[in-house]
Design a protein around this motif. Structure first.
Motif, PDB file in Angstrom:
ATOM      1  N   GLY A 153     -25.433  25.328 -35.286  1.00  0.00           N
ATOM      2  CA  GLY A 153     -26.106  25.219 -33.999  1.00  0.00           C
ATOM      3  C   GLY A 153     -26.288  26.541 -33.287  1.00  0.00           C
ATOM      4  O   GLY A 153     -26.850  26.594 -32.195  1.00  0.00           O
ATOM      5  N   GLU A 154     -25.820  27.633 -33.892  1.00  0.00           N
ATOM      6  CA  GLU A 154     -25.946  28.938 -33.248  1.00  0.00           C
ATOM      7  C   GLU A 154     -27.265  29.621 -33.582  1.00  0.00           C
ATOM      8  O   GLU A 154     -27.648  30.602 -32.948  1.00  0.00           O
ATOM      9  N   MET A 155     -27.957  29.100 -34.604  1.00  0.00           N
ATOM     10  CA  MET A 155     -29.203  29.697 -35.067  1.00  0.00           C
ATOM     11  C   MET A 155     -28.974  31.179 -35.380  1.00  0.00           C
ATOM     12  O   MET A 155     -28.202  31.483 -36.263  1.00  0.00           O
ATOM     13  N   PHE A 156     -29.582  32.093 -34.622  1.00  0.00           N
ATOM     14  CA  PHE A 156     -29.429  33.525 -34.908  1.00  0.00           C
ATOM     15  C   PHE A 156     -28.796  34.282 -33.738  1.00  0.00           C
ATOM     16  O   PHE A 156     -28.975  35.497 -33.608  1.00  0.00           O
ATOM     17  N   THR A 157     -28.054  33.569 -32.884  1.00  0.00           N
ATOM     18  CA  THR A 157     -27.383  34.245 -31.769  1.00  0.00           C
ATOM     19  C   THR A 157     -26.345  35.243 -32.257  1.00  0.00           C
ATOM     20  O   THR A 157     -25.983  36.169 -31.528  1.00  0.00           O
ATOM     21  N   TRP A 158     -25.863  35.050 -33.503  1.00  0.00           N
ATOM     22  CA  TRP A 158     -24.837  35.948 -34.043  1.00  0.00           C
ATOM     23  C   TRP A 158     -25.361  37.366 -34.255  1.00  0.00           C
ATOM     24  O   TRP A 158     -24.575  38.304 -34.340  1.00  0.00           O
ATOM     25  N   ARG A 159     -26.665  37.548 -34.291  1.00  0.00           N
ATOM     26  CA  ARG A 159     -27.209  38.886 -34.572  1.00  0.00           C
ATOM     27  C   ARG A 159     -26.994  39.845 -33.416  1.00  0.00           C
ATOM     28  O   ARG A 159     -26.622  40.998 -33.606  1.00  0.00           O
ATOM     29  N   LYS A 160     -27.258  39.400 -32.169  1.00  0.00           N
ATOM     30  CA  LYS A 160     -27.195  40.307 -31.026  1.00  0.00           C
ATOM     31  C   LYS A 160     -26.167  39.899 -29.981  1.00  0.00           C
ATOM     32  O   LYS A 160     -25.680  40.742 -29.230  1.00  0.00           O
ATOM     33  N   GLU A 161     -25.832  38.605 -29.945  1.00  0.00           N
ATOM     34  CA  GLU A 161     -24.928  38.125 -28.907  1.00  0.00           C
ATOM     35  C   GLU A 161     -23.484  37.980 -29.367  1.00  0.00           C
ATOM     36  O   GLU A 161     -22.591  37.802 -28.532  1.00  0.00           O
ATOM     37  N   ASN A 162     -23.253  38.017 -30.672  1.00  0.00           N
ATOM     38  CA  ASN A 162     -21.914  37.745 -31.183  1.00  0.00           C
ATOM     39  C   ASN A 162     -21.598  38.706 -32.333  1.00  0.00           C
ATOM     40  O   ASN A 162     -21.626  38.309 -33.511  1.00  0.00           O
ATOM     41  N   PRO A 163     -21.303  39.968 -32.023  1.00  0.00           N
ATOM     42  CA  PRO A 163     -21.094  40.965 -33.080  1.00  0.00           C
ATOM     43  C   PRO A 163     -19.953  40.620 -34.035  1.00  0.00           C
ATOM     44  O   PRO A 163     -19.984  40.999 -35.208  1.00  0.00           O
ATOM     45  N   GLY A 164     -18.954  39.878 -33.541  1.00  0.00           N
ATOM     46  CA  GLY A 164     -17.853  39.488 -34.411  1.00  0.00           C
ATOM     47  C   GLY A 164     -18.308  38.565 -35.522  1.00  0.00           C
ATOM     48  O   GLY A 164     -17.855  38.665 -36.666  1.00  0.00           O
ATOM     49  N   ARG A 165     -19.219  37.661 -35.209  1.00  0.00           N
ATOM     50  CA  ARG A 165     -19.722  36.757 -36.239  1.00  0.00           C
ATOM     51  C   ARG A 165     -20.711  37.469 -37.167  1.00  0.00           C
ATOM     52  O   ARG A 165     -20.790  37.157 -38.353  1.00  0.00           O
ATOM     53  N   LEU A 166     -21.457  38.427 -36.632  1.00  0.00           N
ATOM     54  CA  LEU A 166     -22.320  39.230 -37.497  1.00  0.00           C
ATOM     55  C   LEU A 166     -21.485  39.953 -38.545  1.00  0.00           C
ATOM     56  O   LEU A 166     -21.830  39.962 -39.735  1.00  0.00           O
ATOM     57  N   ALA A 167     -20.370  40.526 -38.113  1.00  0.00           N
ATOM     58  CA  ALA A 167     -19.482  41.220 -39.048  1.00  0.00           C
ATOM     59  C   ALA A 167     -18.893  40.243 -40.067  1.00  0.00           C
ATOM     60  O   ALA A 167     -18.783  40.555 -41.264  1.00  0.00           O
TER      61      ALA A 167
END
Length: 257
Positions: A153-167
């Motif tokens: 349900g996060e779609m692509f928020t992890w790219r710019k809003e959630n750096p921990g999940r991007l990592a």
């Protein structure tokens, strides 16, 4: 003084309770997100759909020693999986991808008369998949995040809003590159030896275990990652409901007729 000190202690205890509750909530959200890994990759049923046709091919080939018979048996089983999912109104994504790969392998093996060519499309797919994973991680669009984002349900928020999940998604994607890269490294040399039996049995043996390992490693990585930030989808107004006049509500001049 004693009353004030007691009040401060109570406030501090309240803050500790709130912090503990928030930490527990985030840990639960991370666990729920991690649990989507198996679902995103089709679960146990999806792995069976992808593995059994190869097993049927090598067994049938050993019995009949005929490439067409083995190819048609594998293709028939893949088609049966699709029909079974359609009858149960289940998602056919993984079953369709499986039957597509089996169909290409069956066609090439029957066209060339070489049984080992049944496994060639799968081997090429594994190589291409690993390359795609590596490129996606390098350009900071890790493929594991792209696959899991819609499921969590996060779609692509992890790219710019959630750096921990991007990592975390980047780390998980590299883990998939390493684990899934083992299969072509082992199987491609066997393909060129034309040892169909060894190639076929090893292809089956290396079907599910690396996939389970990659999913387990991803699950462990996401357990320690920050919880997902749910994507806020724009809600369209219901029929007959007008959009608010921002200009008028802000005190500006009303629109004329």
């Amino acid at each position: 003084m004693s009353k004030q000190s007691g009040g401060d202690s109570a406030a501090q205890l309240g803050l500790v309770d709130i912090d503990a509750e928030e930490a527990a909530r985030q840990a639960q959200a991370s666990r729920e997100a991690a649990d989507t890994v198996m679902k995103a990759f089709g679960g146990v049923r999806g792995m069976i759909d992808m593995t059994l046709p190869g097993l049927v091919f090598i067994v049938t080939y050993n019995i009949t020693h005929k490439v067409p018979a083995a190819a048609w048996a594998a293709l028939a089983l893949s088609a049966l999986f699709v029909v079974a999912r359609l009858l149960k109104r289940e998602t056919v994504q993984h079953a369709f991808s499986g039957v597509f790969g089996v169909a290409i392998g069956a066609w090439i093996s029957m066209k060339t008369g070489k049984a080992e060519n049944f496994y060639l499309p799968g081997l090429l797919w594994n190589v291409g998949y690993c390359i795609g994973l590596a490129v996606s991680a390098l350009v900071r669009w890790p493929l594991i995040g792209i696959m899991l984002g819609p499921v969590t349900g996060e779609m692509f928020t992890w790219r710019k809003e959630n750096p921990g999940r991007l990592a975390a998604y980047t780390k998980a994607t590299w883990a998939w590159v390493v684990i899934m890269g083992i299969k072509p490294l082992i199987l491609f040399p066997l393909y060129f030896t034309h040892n169909v039996n060894l190639l076929g049995w090893l292809k089956v043996a290396l079907g599910i275990p690396p996939l389970l390992l990659a999913m387990y490693v991803t699950w462990q990585i996401l357990l320690k990652a920050p919880p997902p930030i749910k994507a806020q989808l724009d809600e369209e107004p219901e029929p007959g409901q007008e959009q608010p006049d921002h200009e008028h509500s802000a005190g500006g001049p009303a629109r004329g007729n």
